[in-house]
Design a protein around this motif. Structure first.
Motif, PDB file in Angstrom:
ATOM      1  N   VAL A 104     -11.995  -9.799  80.675  1.00  0.00           N
ATOM      2  CA  VAL A 104     -11.669 -11.225  80.694  1.00  0.00           C
ATOM      3  C   VAL A 104     -12.705 -11.952  81.544  1.00  0.00           C
ATOM      4  CG1 VAL A 104     -10.027 -12.961  81.532  1.00  0.00           C
ATOM      5  CG2 VAL A 104      -9.187 -10.966  80.288  1.00  0.00           C
ATOM      6  N   VAL A 105     -13.163 -13.095  81.053  1.00  0.00           N
ATOM      7  CA  VAL A 105     -14.085 -13.943  81.797  1.00  0.00           C
ATOM      8  C   VAL A 105     -13.391 -15.282  82.027  1.00  0.00           C
ATOM      9  CG1 VAL A 105     -16.309 -15.134  81.771  1.00  0.00           C
ATOM     10  CG2 VAL A 105     -16.113 -12.825  80.817  1.00  0.00           C
ATOM     11  N   ARG A 106     -13.263 -15.657  83.290  1.00  0.00           N
ATOM     12  CA  ARG A 106     -12.677 -16.958  83.605  1.00  0.00           C
ATOM     13  C   ARG A 106     -13.790 -17.985  83.746  1.00  0.00           C
ATOM     14  NH1 ARG A 106      -8.756 -18.912  88.676  1.00  0.00           N
ATOM     15  NH2 ARG A 106      -8.523 -21.050  87.871  1.00  0.00           N
ATOM     16  N   ILE A 107     -13.675 -19.086  82.998  1.00  0.00           N
ATOM     17  CA  ILE A 107     -14.672 -20.151  83.037  1.00  0.00           C
ATOM     18  C   ILE A 107     -13.984 -21.463  83.387  1.00  0.00           C
ATOM     19  CG2 ILE A 107     -16.302 -19.019  81.488  1.00  0.00           C
ATOM     20  CD1 ILE A 107     -15.147 -20.643  79.192  1.00  0.00           C
ATOM     21  N   TYR A 108     -14.799 -22.423  83.862  1.00  0.00           N
ATOM     22  CA  TYR A 108     -14.235 -23.638  84.449  1.00  0.00           C
ATOM     23  C   TYR A 108     -14.597 -24.897  83.672  1.00  0.00           C
ATOM     24  CZ  TYR A 108     -13.300 -20.348  88.162  1.00  0.00           C
ATOM     25  OH  TYR A 108     -12.835 -19.258  88.870  1.00  0.00           O
ATOM     26  N   LEU A 152     -20.278 -15.597  71.355  1.00  0.00           N
ATOM     27  CA  LEU A 152     -20.900 -14.544  72.157  1.00  0.00           C
ATOM     28  C   LEU A 152     -19.844 -13.696  72.871  1.00  0.00           C
ATOM     29  CD1 LEU A 152     -24.071 -16.092  73.861  1.00  0.00           C
ATOM     30  CD2 LEU A 152     -23.982 -14.159  72.275  1.00  0.00           C
ATOM     31  N   ALA A 153     -18.819 -14.356  73.382  1.00  0.00           N
ATOM     32  CA  ALA A 153     -17.742 -13.609  74.041  1.00  0.00           C
ATOM     33  C   ALA A 153     -17.067 -12.668  73.049  1.00  0.00           C
ATOM     34  CB  ALA A 153     -16.725 -14.575  74.641  1.00  0.00           C
ATOM     35  N   ALA A 154     -16.793 -13.145  71.842  1.00  0.00           N
ATOM     36  CA  ALA A 154     -16.165 -12.298  70.832  1.00  0.00           C
ATOM     37  C   ALA A 154     -17.065 -11.123  70.470  1.00  0.00           C
ATOM     38  CB  ALA A 154     -15.835 -13.126  69.589  1.00  0.00           C
ATOM     39  N   GLN A 155     -18.363 -11.364  70.367  1.00  0.00           N
ATOM     40  CA  GLN A 155     -19.295 -10.282  70.041  1.00  0.00           C
ATOM     41  C   GLN A 155     -19.299  -9.197  71.113  1.00  0.00           C
ATOM     42  OE1 GLN A 155     -23.186 -11.970  69.298  1.00  0.00           O
ATOM     43  NE2 GLN A 155     -22.337 -13.499  67.887  1.00  0.00           N
ATOM     44  N   HIS A 156     -19.083  -9.591  72.359  1.00  0.00           N
ATOM     45  CA  HIS A 156     -19.073  -8.626  73.462  1.00  0.00           C
ATOM     46  C   HIS A 156     -17.661  -8.134  73.789  1.00  0.00           C
ATOM     47  CE1 HIS A 156     -23.106 -10.337  74.045  1.00  0.00           C
ATOM     48  NE2 HIS A 156     -23.387  -9.224  74.699  1.00  0.00           N
ATOM     49  N   GLU A 157     -16.702  -8.456  72.922  1.00  0.00           N
ATOM     50  CA  GLU A 157     -15.312  -8.038  73.096  1.00  0.00           C
ATOM     51  C   GLU A 157     -14.744  -8.497  74.436  1.00  0.00           C
ATOM     52  OE1 GLU A 157     -15.514  -3.816  72.380  1.00  0.00           O
ATOM     53  OE2 GLU A 157     -15.158  -4.115  70.237  1.00  0.00           O
ATOM     54  N   LEU A 158     -15.032  -9.727  74.780  1.00  0.00           N
ATOM     55  CA  LEU A 158     -14.508 -10.347  75.991  1.00  0.00           C
ATOM     56  C   LEU A 158     -13.541 -11.461  75.617  1.00  0.00           C
ATOM     57  CD1 LEU A 158     -17.838 -10.620  78.018  1.00  0.00           C
ATOM     58  CD2 LEU A 158     -15.901  -9.129  78.582  1.00  0.00           C
ATOM     59  N   LYS A 159     -12.491 -11.598  76.408  1.00  0.00           N
ATOM     60  CA  LYS A 159     -11.541 -12.688  76.243  1.00  0.00           C
ATOM     61  C   LYS A 159     -11.792 -13.727  77.340  1.00  0.00           C
ATOM     62  CE  LYS A 159      -9.242 -10.700  72.866  1.00  0.00           C
ATOM     63  NZ  LYS A 159      -9.238 -11.247  71.499  1.00  0.00           N
ATOM     64  N   LEU A 160     -11.547 -14.988  77.010  1.00  0.00           N
ATOM     65  CA  LEU A 160     -11.841 -16.083  77.931  1.00  0.00           C
ATOM     66  C   LEU A 160     -10.561 -16.718  78.469  1.00  0.00           C
ATOM     67  CD1 LEU A 160     -14.708 -17.867  75.953  1.00  0.00           C
ATOM     68  CD2 LEU A 160     -14.932 -16.184  77.802  1.00  0.00           C
ATOM     69  N   LEU A 161     -10.492 -16.827  79.783  1.00  0.00           N
ATOM     70  CA  LEU A 161      -9.471 -17.634  80.447  1.00  0.00           C
ATOM     71  C   LEU A 161     -10.136 -18.965  80.773  1.00  0.00           C
ATOM     72  CD1 LEU A 161      -6.787 -18.206  81.829  1.00  0.00           C
ATOM     73  CD2 LEU A 161      -7.583 -16.890  83.816  1.00  0.00           C
ATOM     74  N   ILE A 162      -9.722 -20.015  80.089  1.00  0.00           N
ATOM     75  CA  ILE A 162     -10.445 -21.291  80.107  1.00  0.00           C
ATOM     76  C   ILE A 162      -9.701 -22.311  80.951  1.00  0.00           C
ATOM     77  CG2 ILE A 162     -11.352 -23.158  78.681  1.00  0.00           C
ATOM     78  CD1 ILE A 162     -11.371 -21.119  76.332  1.00  0.00           C
ATOM     79  N   ASP A 163     -10.307 -22.719  82.052  1.00  0.00           N
ATOM     80  CA  ASP A 163      -9.775 -23.833  82.833  1.00  0.00           C
ATOM     81  C   ASP A 163     -10.135 -25.141  82.132  1.00  0.00           C
ATOM     82  OD1 ASP A 163      -9.985 -21.683  85.131  1.00  0.00           O
ATOM     83  OD2 ASP A 163      -8.752 -23.303  85.904  1.00  0.00           O
ATOM     84  N   ILE A 164      -9.155 -26.004  81.970  1.00  0.00           N
ATOM     85  CA  ILE A 164      -9.387 -27.302  81.337  1.00  0.00           C
ATOM     86  C   ILE A 164      -9.562 -28.345  82.440  1.00  0.00           C
ATOM     87  CG2 ILE A 164      -8.463 -29.051  79.792  1.00  0.00           C
ATOM     88  CD1 ILE A 164      -6.861 -26.860  78.417  1.00  0.00           C
ATOM     89  N   PRO A 165     -10.774 -28.883  82.599  1.00  0.00           N
ATOM     90  CA  PRO A 165     -10.993 -29.840  83.699  1.00  0.00           C
ATOM     91  C   PRO A 165     -10.459 -31.235  83.366  1.00  0.00           C
ATOM     92  CG  PRO A 165     -13.033 -29.490  82.477  1.00  0.00           C
ATOM     93  CD  PRO A 165     -12.007 -28.578  81.863  1.00  0.00           C
ATOM     94  N   TRP A 166      -9.777 -31.819  84.328  1.00  0.00           N
ATOM     95  CA  TRP A 166      -9.397 -33.224  84.302  1.00  0.00           C
ATOM     96  C   TRP A 166      -9.226 -33.664  85.750  1.00  0.00           C
ATOM     97  CZ3 TRP A 166      -4.415 -33.993  86.300  1.00  0.00           C
ATOM     98  CH2 TRP A 166      -3.576 -32.869  86.283  1.00  0.00           C
TER      99      TRP A 166
END
Length: 364
Positions: A64-68, A78-92
């Motif tokens: 899992v990769v957490r991004i902001y 690219l994440a799917a190609q590397h078999e990574l899942k994304l935890l996505i912070d939604i900025p507001w």
């Protein structure tokens, strides 16, 4: 505007843990970015650098990769190609008294809808963090219940776009009293430098999480202040204690020392497992070793146990329960016991006939 359900498997909640297909999915995460704007003005590295970084993250053993920031399609792919899942912070803009302004509330809802619509079709998405660390003075000004209700409203907006997406609110100790009800799992950023206080706090968080999965959204230490040797030692026991404490996973803050925040590169913190040039630090090897073991850390000893299943008219669920117990991952258990009350209508119930031999003890 609803999006189609992704054709590939998505992570789902399974009791206190997650599941991907037929297997449990344990979060072994790494925080990534934000970076100075790239050529397209996005707060990510270039596609070439991102691909190289993802390869290192996979080498680390993370899934899992957490991004902001909300990623572009190339990043998701690219994440799917590397078999990574994304935890996505939604900025507001949560630094303002957002509940005092209809304009700010609308902007937050729009940000959530746009983010989920842009990402919802991609199988690389693990979950959306609707908000991250709302300042405690804002919460106290507006009231905890009102802020929690607003977070629930934002989660509802996300689910309206993609009903199957997972959503969380990333909390931290100063606002642990803030408890929205509709999050799919509980996420806390926790920075504690002593092991026993961490164990105690994880036990408390499990009580707050109740029946939902619990993850650590951020853990980490600064190489400048702690040194790489101590940093690695602390990360090792923090990750191990998280999994031993029944958590569904943890996210290490962060992949690299390159870190862009508030319009500038941060040069007085070195939280990364790699240097700015992506050369692995000593802590990289430590986390890699611990991730390889997680979640199965050996106990000093394994006491013999018996498993008891009490069931009342459980004809719909008892077989699945017993089948799952036969796959129990524990080296020294003695027997399964199960009991079942007689059906209220015994003459018409085929279950009583099928399970008559099931009363009593079954040796394993």
């Amino acid at each position: 505007m609803a999006v189609a359900v992704a054709s590939r498997e998505r992570v789902s909640v399974d009791g206190k843990f997650f599941r991907l297909g037929e297997k449990k999915f344990y979060v072994k995460g790494i925080a990534y970015g934000p970076f100075p704007p790239n050529a397209a003005g996005q707060h990510f590295a270039s596609p070439e650098q991102t691909a190289a970084d993802f390869a290192q993250i996979r080498e680390l053993g993370a899934n899992v990769v957490r991004i902001y920031h909300v990623p572009a399609k190339w990043f998701l792919d690219l994440a799917a190609q590397h078999e990574l899942k994304l935890l996505i912070d939604i900025p507001w803009n949560k630094q303002l008294c957002f509940l005092d302004s209809a304009e700010h509330r609308t902007a937050a809802g729009d940000a959530v809808r746009r983010a989920v619509y842009a990402c919802g079709r991609n199988p690389a998405v693990f979950a959306f963090s609707i908000a991250n660390e709302i300042p405690p003075d804002i919460v106290r000004w507006s009231g905890a219940h009102a802020v929690a209700d607003f977070i629930d409203d934002l989660i509802s907006e996300a689910k309206r776009v993609d009903p199957e997406c997972l959503c969380t609110f990333t909390n931290y100790p100063p606002t642990e009293f803030l408890r929205p009800q509709s999050a799919d799992f509980v996420s806390f950023n926790v920075y504690l430098h002593q092991e026993q206080p961490l164990k105690n706090y994880l036990a408390r968080l499990q009580m707050l999480a109740e029946s939902k999965p619990l993850i650590l959204g951020e853990i980490g230490f600064d190489s400048l202040r702690e040194g790489e040797t101590r940093k690695g030692e602390m990360l090792a026991w923090q990750i191990e204690d998280a999994f031993r404490g029944g958590l569904a996973g943890a996210v290490v803050f962060r992949f690299t020392d390159e870190w862009f925040k508030d319009g500038r590169l941060i040069d007085d913190w070195q939280m990364g497992l790699t240097k700015r040039d992506r050369q692995p630090k000593r802590s990289f090897a430590v986390v890699k070793k611990v991730f390889a073991k997680a979640p199965d850390f050996a106990l000093p000893h394994y006491p013999k146990v018996s498993v008891v299943v009490a069931s009342y008219n459980g004809d719909r669920t008892l077989k699945a329960c017993l089948d799952s117990l036969e796959r129990l991952n524990y080296p020294d258990y003695e027997s399964f016991w199960w009991m079942m009350a007689r059906p209220t209508q015994p003459r018409r119930s085929p279950w009583r006939i099928r399970t008559r031999a099931a009363f009593g003890t079954r040796k394993i």
